[in-house]
Scaffold this motif. Structure first.
Motif, PDB file in Angstrom:
ATOM      1  N   SER A  37      -6.781  15.059  -4.357  1.00 28.74           N
ATOM      2  CA  SER A  37      -7.395  16.146  -3.583  1.00 28.74           C
ATOM      3  C   SER A  37      -8.886  16.269  -3.864  1.00 28.74           C
ATOM      4  O   SER A  37      -9.396  17.335  -4.238  1.00 28.74           O
ATOM      5  N   CYS A  38      -9.586  15.165  -3.704  1.00 34.88           N
ATOM      6  CA  CYS A  38     -11.022  15.174  -3.933  1.00 34.88           C
ATOM      7  C   CYS A  38     -11.674  14.063  -3.121  1.00 34.88           C
ATOM      8  O   CYS A  38     -11.014  13.098  -2.703  1.00 34.88           O
ATOM      9  N   TYR A  39     -12.968  14.210  -2.899  1.00 35.89           N
ATOM     10  CA  TYR A  39     -13.720  13.179  -2.192  1.00 35.89           C
ATOM     11  C   TYR A  39     -14.130  12.091  -3.171  1.00 35.89           C
ATOM     12  O   TYR A  39     -14.453  12.366  -4.336  1.00 35.89           O
ATOM     13  N   ILE A  40     -14.119  10.852  -2.696  1.00 32.93           N
ATOM     14  CA  ILE A  40     -14.474   9.718  -3.534  1.00 32.93           C
ATOM     15  C   ILE A  40     -15.470   8.834  -2.798  1.00 32.93           C
ATOM     16  O   ILE A  40     -15.801   9.076  -1.634  1.00 32.93           O
ATOM     17  N   THR A  41     -15.940   7.811  -3.485  1.00 36.82           N
ATOM     18  CA  THR A  41     -16.912   6.872  -2.917  1.00 36.82           C
ATOM     19  C   THR A  41     -16.308   5.473  -2.845  1.00 36.82           C
ATOM     20  O   THR A  41     -15.209   5.224  -3.349  1.00 36.82           O
ATOM     21  N   LEU A  42     -17.071   4.575  -2.255  1.00 37.32           N
ATOM     22  CA  LEU A  42     -16.624   3.178  -2.208  1.00 37.32           C
ATOM     23  C   LEU A  42     -16.538   2.586  -3.609  1.00 37.32           C
ATOM     24  O   LEU A  42     -15.676   1.738  -3.878  1.00 37.32           O
ATOM     25  N   ASP A  43     -17.417   3.028  -4.496  1.00 35.14           N
ATOM     26  CA  ASP A  43     -17.346   2.553  -5.881  1.00 35.14           C
ATOM     27  C   ASP A  43     -16.035   2.972  -6.535  1.00 35.14           C
ATOM     28  O   ASP A  43     -15.457   2.229  -7.333  1.00 35.14           O
ATOM     29  N   ASP A  44     -15.569   4.162  -6.214  1.00 32.17           N
ATOM     30  CA  ASP A  44     -14.283   4.618  -6.749  1.00 32.17           C
ATOM     31  C   ASP A  44     -13.142   3.754  -6.220  1.00 32.17           C
ATOM     32  O   ASP A  44     -12.208   3.412  -6.961  1.00 32.17           O
ATOM     33  N   LEU A  45     -13.215   3.411  -4.940  1.00 26.24           N
ATOM     34  CA  LEU A  45     -12.186   2.534  -4.364  1.00 26.24           C
ATOM     35  C   LEU A  45     -12.229   1.158  -5.013  1.00 26.24           C
ATOM     36  O   LEU A  45     -11.185   0.536  -5.249  1.00 26.24           O
ATOM     37  N   ALA A  46     -13.432   0.661  -5.295  1.00 23.63           N
ATOM     38  CA  ALA A  46     -13.554  -0.631  -5.965  1.00 23.63           C
ATOM     39  C   ALA A  46     -12.924  -0.577  -7.351  1.00 23.63           C
ATOM     40  O   ALA A  46     -12.230  -1.513  -7.770  1.00 23.63           O
ATOM     41  N   ALA A  47     -13.148   0.529  -8.067  1.00 29.50           N
ATOM     42  CA  ALA A  47     -12.557   0.682  -9.402  1.00 29.50           C
ATOM     43  C   ALA A  47     -11.036   0.770  -9.314  1.00 29.50           C
ATOM     44  O   ALA A  47     -10.318   0.212 -10.155  1.00 29.50           O
ATOM     45  N   MET A  48     -10.527   1.467  -8.307  1.00 32.91           N
ATOM     46  CA  MET A  48      -9.077   1.555  -8.118  1.00 32.91           C
ATOM     47  C   MET A  48      -8.494   0.174  -7.831  1.00 32.91           C
ATOM     48  O   MET A  48      -7.410  -0.170  -8.318  1.00 32.91           O
ATOM     49  N   THR A  49      -9.206  -0.620  -7.048  1.00 30.17           N
ATOM     50  CA  THR A  49      -8.740  -1.974  -6.729  1.00 30.17           C
ATOM     51  C   THR A  49      -8.686  -2.833  -7.981  1.00 30.17           C
ATOM     52  O   THR A  49      -7.705  -3.547  -8.224  1.00 30.17           O
ATOM     53  N   ARG A  50      -9.729  -2.765  -8.815  1.00 24.34           N
ATOM     54  CA  ARG A  50      -9.752  -3.548 -10.051  1.00 24.34           C
ATOM     55  C   ARG A  50      -8.655  -3.101 -11.006  1.00 24.34           C
ATOM     56  O   ARG A  50      -8.131  -3.904 -11.782  1.00 24.34           O
ATOM     57  N   GLY A  51      -8.319  -1.805 -10.942  1.00 21.15           N
ATOM     58  CA  GLY A  51      -7.264  -1.289 -11.816  1.00 21.15           C
ATOM     59  C   GLY A  51      -5.864  -1.526 -11.297  1.00 21.15           C
ATOM     60  O   GLY A  51      -4.891  -1.155 -11.952  1.00 21.15           O
ATOM     61  N   GLY A  52      -5.748  -2.144 -10.116  1.00 20.84           N
ATOM     62  CA  GLY A  52      -4.434  -2.459  -9.571  1.00 20.84           C
ATOM     63  C   GLY A  52      -3.763  -1.303  -8.852  1.00 20.84           C
ATOM     64  O   GLY A  52      -2.559  -1.354  -8.600  1.00 20.84           O
ATOM     65  N   THR A  53      -4.532  -0.263  -8.503  1.00 21.73           N
ATOM     66  CA  THR A  53      -3.965   0.883  -7.792  1.00 21.73           C
ATOM     67  C   THR A  53      -3.851   0.567  -6.301  1.00 21.73           C
ATOM     68  O   THR A  53      -4.833   0.173  -5.670  1.00 21.73           O
ATOM     69  N   GLU A  54      -2.660   0.726  -5.772  1.00 22.70           N
ATOM     70  CA  GLU A  54      -2.439   0.475  -4.356  1.00 22.70           C
ATOM     71  C   GLU A  54      -2.855   1.695  -3.535  1.00 22.70           C
ATOM     72  O   GLU A  54      -2.514   2.829  -3.874  1.00 22.70           O
ATOM     73  N   PHE A  55      -3.594   1.452  -2.461  1.00 26.55           N
ATOM     74  CA  PHE A  55      -3.990   2.555  -1.591  1.00 26.55           C
ATOM     75  C   PHE A  55      -4.104   2.048  -0.158  1.00 26.55           C
ATOM     76  O   PHE A  55      -4.253   0.840   0.094  1.00 26.55           O
ATOM     77  N   THR A  56      -4.033   2.981   0.761  1.00 27.00           N
ATOM     78  CA  THR A  56      -4.189   2.694   2.185  1.00 27.00           C
ATOM     79  C   THR A  56      -5.236   3.651   2.746  1.00 27.00           C
ATOM     80  O   THR A  56      -5.144   4.863   2.528  1.00 27.00           O
ATOM     81  N   VAL A  57      -6.211   3.104   3.438  1.00 27.33           N
ATOM     82  CA  VAL A  57      -7.258   3.921   4.032  1.00 27.33           C
ATOM     83  C   VAL A  57      -6.929   4.114   5.510  1.00 27.33           C
ATOM     84  O   VAL A  57      -6.714   3.140   6.238  1.00 27.33           O
ATOM     85  N   VAL A  58      -6.888   5.355   5.929  1.00 24.78           N
ATOM     86  CA  VAL A  58      -6.564   5.661   7.321  1.00 24.78           C
ATOM     87  C   VAL A  58      -7.675   6.510   7.919  1.00 24.78           C
ATOM     88  O   VAL A  58      -8.375   7.251   7.212  1.00 24.78           O
ATOM     89  N   ASP A  59      -7.854   6.378   9.226  1.00 29.39           N
ATOM     90  CA  ASP A  59      -8.796   7.224   9.947  1.00 29.39           C
ATOM     91  C   ASP A  59      -8.235   8.648   9.992  1.00 29.39           C
ATOM     92  O   ASP A  59      -7.102   8.865  10.427  1.00 29.39           O
ATOM     93  N   ALA A  60      -9.029   9.599   9.548  1.00 32.60           N
ATOM     94  CA  ALA A  60      -8.534  10.972   9.448  1.00 32.60           C
ATOM     95  C   ALA A  60      -8.161  11.546  10.804  1.00 32.60           C
ATOM     96  O   ALA A  60      -7.279  12.414  10.887  1.00 32.60           O
ATOM     97  N   LYS A  61      -8.779  11.080  11.868  1.00 31.14           N
ATOM     98  CA  LYS A  61      -8.519  11.636  13.200  1.00 31.14           C
ATOM     99  C   LYS A  61      -7.369  10.934  13.899  1.00 31.14           C
ATOM    100  O   LYS A  61      -6.439  11.580  14.397  1.00 31.14           O
ATOM    101  N   SER A  62      -7.406   9.600  13.921  1.00 31.60           N
ATOM    102  CA  SER A  62      -6.396   8.845  14.667  1.00 31.60           C
ATOM    103  C   SER A  62      -5.223   8.400  13.821  1.00 31.60           C
ATOM    104  O   SER A  62      -4.162   8.055  14.348  1.00 31.60           O
ATOM    105  N   GLY A  63      -5.397   8.368  12.489  1.00 34.31           N
ATOM    106  CA  GLY A  63      -4.343   7.881  11.618  1.00 34.31           C
ATOM    107  C   GLY A  63      -4.257   6.360  11.560  1.00 34.31           C
ATOM    108  O   GLY A  63      -3.336   5.811  10.951  1.00 34.31           O
TER     109      GLY A  63
END
Length: 206
Positions: A37-63
């Motif tokens: 429940s917080c805003y993040i940056t692309l650097d945060d996503l890069a760190a999540m990727t390096r840490g092996g965290t699975e995530f899916t990015v969706v368009d907030a309007k269209s899904g």
């Protein structure tokens, strides 16, 4: 009566695996992590990727799932910072494959190649750790250190006043043992001969 939360960020799929974290991208290009429940940056996503965290990015309007484009954007920013991993020749070949009859096979080939590379990387790290912890390389390093210490002791000057607990010579006639110098010389000669024998044995194993 307390309201039940409709959040299910830690849900699992049919196989029992933890579902990917949903990242929402808004029109202002801000990214929102629904798990924390917080805003993040692309650097945060890069760190999540390096840490092996699975995530899916969706368009907030269209899904719409826009994970691919966001990951590509991360790569572009990393390359722009000078941490280049994509040679120009590779990029040219990759671009030339778009529209080619073999285009459908390229993603599978690249994914299999990267999986093989990561597997070899893990095996190399495991072999290196094993070698340094208790393998042949560790034994060789240990023996080399022992030989170095023995050589240092053999050629260390005698009579530095530390042999008898740091006590200085009293200066009295007959206070020093007359046979101590020959005994030390003989011991040093024996140590040198032992070192030579060990060096010859190591050379013979090569």
């Amino acid at each position: 009566m307390a309201r039940s939360s409709n959040k299910s960020h830690k849900d699992t799929d049919v196989d029992g695996n933890t579902a990917p974290i949903i990242i929402k991208k808004y029109a202002n290009r801000r990214l929102y992590n629904t798990d924390k429940s917080c805003y993040i940056t692309l650097d945060d996503l890069a760190a999540m990727t390096r840490g092996g965290t699975e995530f899916t990015v969706v368009d907030a309007k269209s899904g719409e799932d826009i994970t691919r484009s966001v990951l590509t954007q991360i790569i572009m920013e990393e390359e722009a910072r000078g941490q280049t991993m994509l040679p120009v020749s590779f990029l040219r070949q990759l671009i030339s494959m778009y529209g080619d009859s073999m285009q459908a096979m390229v993603p599978q080939y690249l994914e299999a190649s990267m999986d093989s590379f990561r597997q070899n990387q893990r095996q190399f790290h495991s072999a290196l750790q094993g070698a340094l912890s208790g393998g042949p390389l560790a034994e060789i390093a240990k023996r080399n250190m022992q030989m170095f210490e023995a050589a240092t002791n053999a050629f260390r000057p005698q009579g530095d006043g530390k042999a008898d607990g740091g006590k200085a010579d009293s200066g009295k006639p007959g206070s020093a043992a007359p046979d101590s110098a020959p005994n030390k010389t003989d011991a040093r000669d024996l140590e040198i001969e032992r070192l030579k024998a060990e060096l010859d044995a190591l050379k013979a194993k090569k």
